[in-house]
Design an enzyme around this catalytic site. Structure first.
Site, mmCIF file in Angstrom:
data_model
loop_
_atom_site.group_PDB
_atom_site.id
_atom_site.type_symbol
_atom_site.label_atom_id
_atom_site.label_comp_id
_atom_site.label_asym_id
_atom_site.label_seq_id
_atom_site.Cartn_x
_atom_site.Cartn_y
_atom_site.Cartn_z
ATOM 1 N N GLU A 1 -10.525 11.363 -4.378
ATOM 2 C CA GLU A 1 -9.324 11.098 -3.566
ATOM 3 C C GLU A 1 -8.927 12.296 -2.683
ATOM 4 O OE1 GLU A 1 -5.882 9.904 -5.770
ATOM 5 O OE2 GLU A 1 -4.787 9.376 -3.960
ATOM 6 N N HIS B 1 0.826 -1.206 0.000
ATOM 7 C CA HIS B 1 0.000 0.000 0.000
ATOM 8 C C HIS B 1 0.866 1.264 0.000
ATOM 9 C CE1 HIS B 1 -2.623 3.140 1.771
ATOM 10 N NE2 HIS B 1 -3.452 2.651 0.872
ATOM 11 N N HIS C 1 -9.143 10.516 6.017
ATOM 12 C CA HIS C 1 -8.006 9.953 6.750
ATOM 13 C C HIS C 1 -7.605 10.898 7.884
ATOM 14 C CE1 HIS C 1 -6.463 6.324 4.567
ATOM 15 N NE2 HIS C 1 -7.145 6.817 3.554
ATOM 16 N N HIS D 1 -12.788 3.165 3.763
ATOM 17 C CA HIS D 1 -12.661 2.809 2.355
ATOM 18 C C HIS D 1 -13.871 2.031 1.837
ATOM 19 C CE1 HIS D 1 -9.152 4.364 0.266
ATOM 20 N NE2 HIS D 1 -8.667 4.560 1.471
ATOM 21 N N HIS E 1 -8.075 -0.145 -4.425
ATOM 22 C CA HIS E 1 -8.705 -0.112 -3.100
ATOM 23 C C HIS E 1 -9.984 -0.946 -3.062
ATOM 24 C CE1 HIS E 1 -5.903 3.327 -2.738
ATOM 25 N NE2 HIS E 1 -5.870 2.988 -1.466
ATOM 26 N N HIS F 1 -11.733 11.971 0.396
ATOM 27 C CA HIS F 1 -11.012 10.784 0.883
ATOM 28 C C HIS F 1 -9.814 11.163 1.759
ATOM 29 C CE1 HIS F 1 -7.273 8.501 0.243
ATOM 30 N NE2 HIS F 1 -7.977 7.513 0.725
ATOM 31 N N HIS G 1 1.135 4.072 -3.253
ATOM 32 C CA HIS G 1 0.950 5.528 -3.172
ATOM 33 C C HIS G 1 2.223 6.293 -3.537
ATOM 34 C CE1 HIS G 1 -3.210 6.051 -1.839
ATOM 35 N NE2 HIS G 1 -3.062 4.907 -1.193
HETATM 36 CU CU1 CUO Z 1 -4.684 4.051 -0.031
HETATM 37 CU CU2 CUO Z 1 -6.977 5.853 1.610
HETATM 38 O O1 CUO Z 1 -5.993 5.560 -0.162
HETATM 39 O O2 CUO Z 1 -5.291 4.844 1.859
#
Ligand code: CUO
Length: 691
Positions: free
Chosen positions: A351, A213, A370, A406, A243, A366, A217
């Site tokens: 996002e 993950h 977080h 998510h 995701h 999004h 990113h």
């Molecule tokens: Cu990979 Cu929310 O996008 O963690």
């Protein structure tokens, strides 16, 4: 040239230690000049550096910088602070550093090295590591310099904090060269069975999953001044799909653990029952990651230090605007004109990445989600607390709430896929005339047919590269993870037409839902996990396609997830190392198969051989990967995504004609009952340096 590559790689070593001391296994010393000294060492840095130089055989001379960059924004982040890309202030800092590192003229690698040495000495180590990785990956002259495995550089983001005191003791007491006993990490260290969510800890806290993950990113950042770094082919759609598959895989694991599918977090003013106590310490801040108690609620955020000033009402307003875009099937641009909405754009809007067509209207739902979740314990910085694990891409998947958030994100994408603006597939898009799958099965050497077999394995990871201020030599931590016996798919096909190509699409899915009832296709399509996707030739007549589980285009091998990069040094422009830095991205092979159950969990295997004429992509010329690429999850560097269909095809959207999977099957598809059986034993990894 090889020496230069090594110099760049050594900048990853011991990230919290200044470059005044030697780096790497051979004790290589960077010969600092006055302008490259970190501020704290201005008075005595050169003297100390010279003293270390007396003992070092291996030295790296550095070119003085004519005008060192000053990093007016980024240098404000204290060295002992944690770093999160979800925070606007930190994004600004990262942008400043990345711009500086990218602006050094191409092929002036000595200048670049000195600039990086200066940046490393004067910036927060986590901020530097991120910007340095992005810059190496995106500069044409450094794109093949391997990025060091993040779990080795910052092991404290992946392992129980108790390990580190023991590791330091081992490093201090047992001289290098004398074999050091691995430190055992217990399997259950974050909670007990009193907490039912803890049943999934082996999955959420898996090092390989979290590395994937983080690496994804890194390959797909959502912000950069140079737009081309962000604007990779179909990146918004891949954000959705990668995701979506995480949620589908998580839900499969939940069913195998007698838990229902994860509940999406849709009322943002409701308490969060899921608590999480990560038991990780940040070696940068020397503090523990803050936990989240049960039943905390999102609060408006006002943390000037992070550049965060956002309310739940802002989030609700953006959500309404996004909902309107989905219901109308159009996006409103800043000048008021409208454009048709597609899944790629929706990914960038939700996002949000800098490719979002209208940040003012659609916000950054999004990313802010977080942040809201990460700051429930200190929304206005009253207690000077840092963020929870959910705001760091290397640790976010540990938290049960990540999946609730998510699941909401995914549901939002699915609403678009279910809307009238997405046309259901016609039969001609699904079929493949002349191609008939006569059977599909799974074979395991020495195992039962159509049975996948899982078990536990204990593997070692070397902590020493991230173990700042301690003696050298490898120090291993031994952790336990899920694994499975290698297997192969065997597909028999009758091709009544001429020789051609086809794309083989392989999915699995639990056979029944939580109530033990057959799925409706509306729900089941979201539960299918894609195991492999590849193009293969078909000759005329009978064909048998055999494909090994280890070849999956979603996964990377264990050694690649946990690779030791010290052996990779070479010319940064060598073509056979091309695209190396994509190589850490990919679902870990050891987590390809869901755990199943000891009694045997019933699953179905779905195989589709699609019409290649509708799948194929014209690719610009490019170098081939030197590693095994997980192209289905991570794309291909400098190339288009290697499949023309919508990601998740054929299950990415509902069928308007059939209601169950059996009726969905056409002659070019097959459905086979399979079983996933867990053998509840732990085996040592044969690769472990010590057994
Ligand atoms: Cu990979 Cu929310 O996008 O963690």
């Amino acid at each position: 040239m090889a020496a230069l590559v090594k110099s760049f790689q050594l900048l990853f070593d011991r990230p919290n230690e200044p470059l005044i001391t030697p780096k790497g296994d051979k004790g290589t010393l960077f010969q600092l000049t006055e302008d490259l000294l970190p501020k704290d060492y201005e008075a005595n840095g050169l003297e100390l550096n010279n003293r270390f130089g007396d003992d070092a055989d291996d030295k790296i001379p550095l070119k003085p910088l004519r005008s060192p960059p000053r990093f007016p924004i980024a240098s404000q982040l204290p060295v002992d602070s944690d770093f999160s890309l979800f925070l606007p202030r930190h994004q600004e800092m990262a942008t400043e550093v990345i711009d500086t590192l990218l602006s050094v003229p191409t092929d002036q690698l000595q200048d670049l090295l000195s600039t990086c040495v200066y940046a490393r000495g004067n910036l927060n180590p986590q901020l530097f590591n991120y910007c340095y990785s992005v810059a190496l990956m995106h500069r044409p002259d450094t794109k093949n310099i391997p990025i060091q495995n993040f779990a080795e550089t910052f092991p404290s983001k992946f392992l129980d904090s108790q390990v580190f005191a023991q590791a330091r003791e081992t490093a201090a007491v047992v001289p290098r060269g004398v074999s050091r006993t691995p430190i055992i990490i217990p399997r259950d260290y974050t909670a007990t069975d009193l907490e039912e969510e803890h049943r999934l800890a082996y999955w959420r806290e898996d090092i390989g999953i979290n590395l994937h993950h983080w690496h994804w990113h890194l390959v797909y950042p959502f912000t950069a001044t140079d737009r081309s770094i962000v604007a990779k082919d179909r990146r918004g759609e891949l954000f959705f799909y990668m995701h979506q598959q995480i949620i589908a895989r998580y839900n499969c694991e939940r069913l195998n653990n007698s838990l229902k599918r994860v509940k999406k977090f849709s009322n943002w003013r409701e308490p969060i029952p899921e608590a999480y106590f990560p038991k990780l310490d940040s070696l940068t801040s020397s503090r523990g990651w803050p936990p989240r108690q049960a039943n905390m609620t999102w609060q408006d955020l006002n943390r000037p230090v992070d550049g965060l000033n956002v309310t739940i009402s802002d989030m609700e307003k953006w959500r309404r605007n996004l909902e309107e875009a989905v219901s109308m099937g159009t996006v409103t641009l800043p000048n008021g004109t409208k454009q048709p909405l597609d899944i790629d754009m929706l990914g960038n809007m939700l996002e949000a990445s800098i490719l979002s067509p209208n940040r003012e209207l659609y916000g950054s739902v999004h990313n802010n989600g977080h942040s809201f979740s990460a700051y429930v314990h200190d929304p206005n910085h009253r207690y000077l607390e840092s963020f929870g694990v959910i705001a760091d891409e290397a640790t976010t998947m540990r938290d049960p709430f990540f999946y609730r958030w998510h699941a909401w994100i995914d549901d939002f994408f699915q609403k678009f896929k279910e809307s009238t603006h997405v046309r259901p597939y016609t039969r001609s898009e699904l079929e493949n005339p002349g191609v008939q799958v006569t059977s599909a099965s799974i074979e395991t050497t020495g195992g039962d047919r159509n049975t996948l077999s899982t078990f536990w394995m204990s593997s070692d990871v070397d902590l020493s590269r991230g173990l700042d201020f301690s003696n050298r030599g490898p120090v291993y931590a031994r952790f336990t993870h899920l694994n499975h016996r290698p297997f192969r798919y065997v597909i028999n096909v009758n091709n009544t037409g001429s020789a051609r190509r086809t794309t083989v699409r392989i999915f699995i899915c639990p056979k029944v839902d939580e109530r033990n009832l057959a799925w409706s296709l509306t729900d089941q399509r979201k539960m299918f996990i894609e195991m492999d996707r590849f193009v293969t030739p078909l000759k005329s007549g009978q064909n048998t396609i055999t494909r090994e589980s280890s070849e999956s285009s979603f996964t990377i091998p264990f050694e690649q997830t946990f690779r030791d990069l010290s052996v990779q040094a070479d010319d940064p422009r060598r073509q056979d190392l091309a695209a190396f830095n994509f190589c850490g991205c990919g679902w870990p092979q050891h987590m390809l198969v869901p755990k199943g159950t000891e009694a045997g969990a019933p699953y179905v295997l779905f195989i589709m051989l699609s019409n290649y004429e509708l799948d194929k992509i014209e690719q610009p010329d490019g170098s081939e990967m030197s590693c095994k690429a997980a192209s289905s999850f991570c794309g291909l560097r400098d190339k288009k995504y290697p499949d023309a269909r919508a990601m998740g095809f054929p299950f990415d959207r509902p069928s308007r004609t059939v209601t169950n999977i059996e009726d969905f099957i056409l002659p070019n598809m097959a459905l086979t009952d399979i079983t996933i059986r867990l053998n509840n034993v732990t085996e040592p990894n044969p690769r472990n340096p010590r057994q």
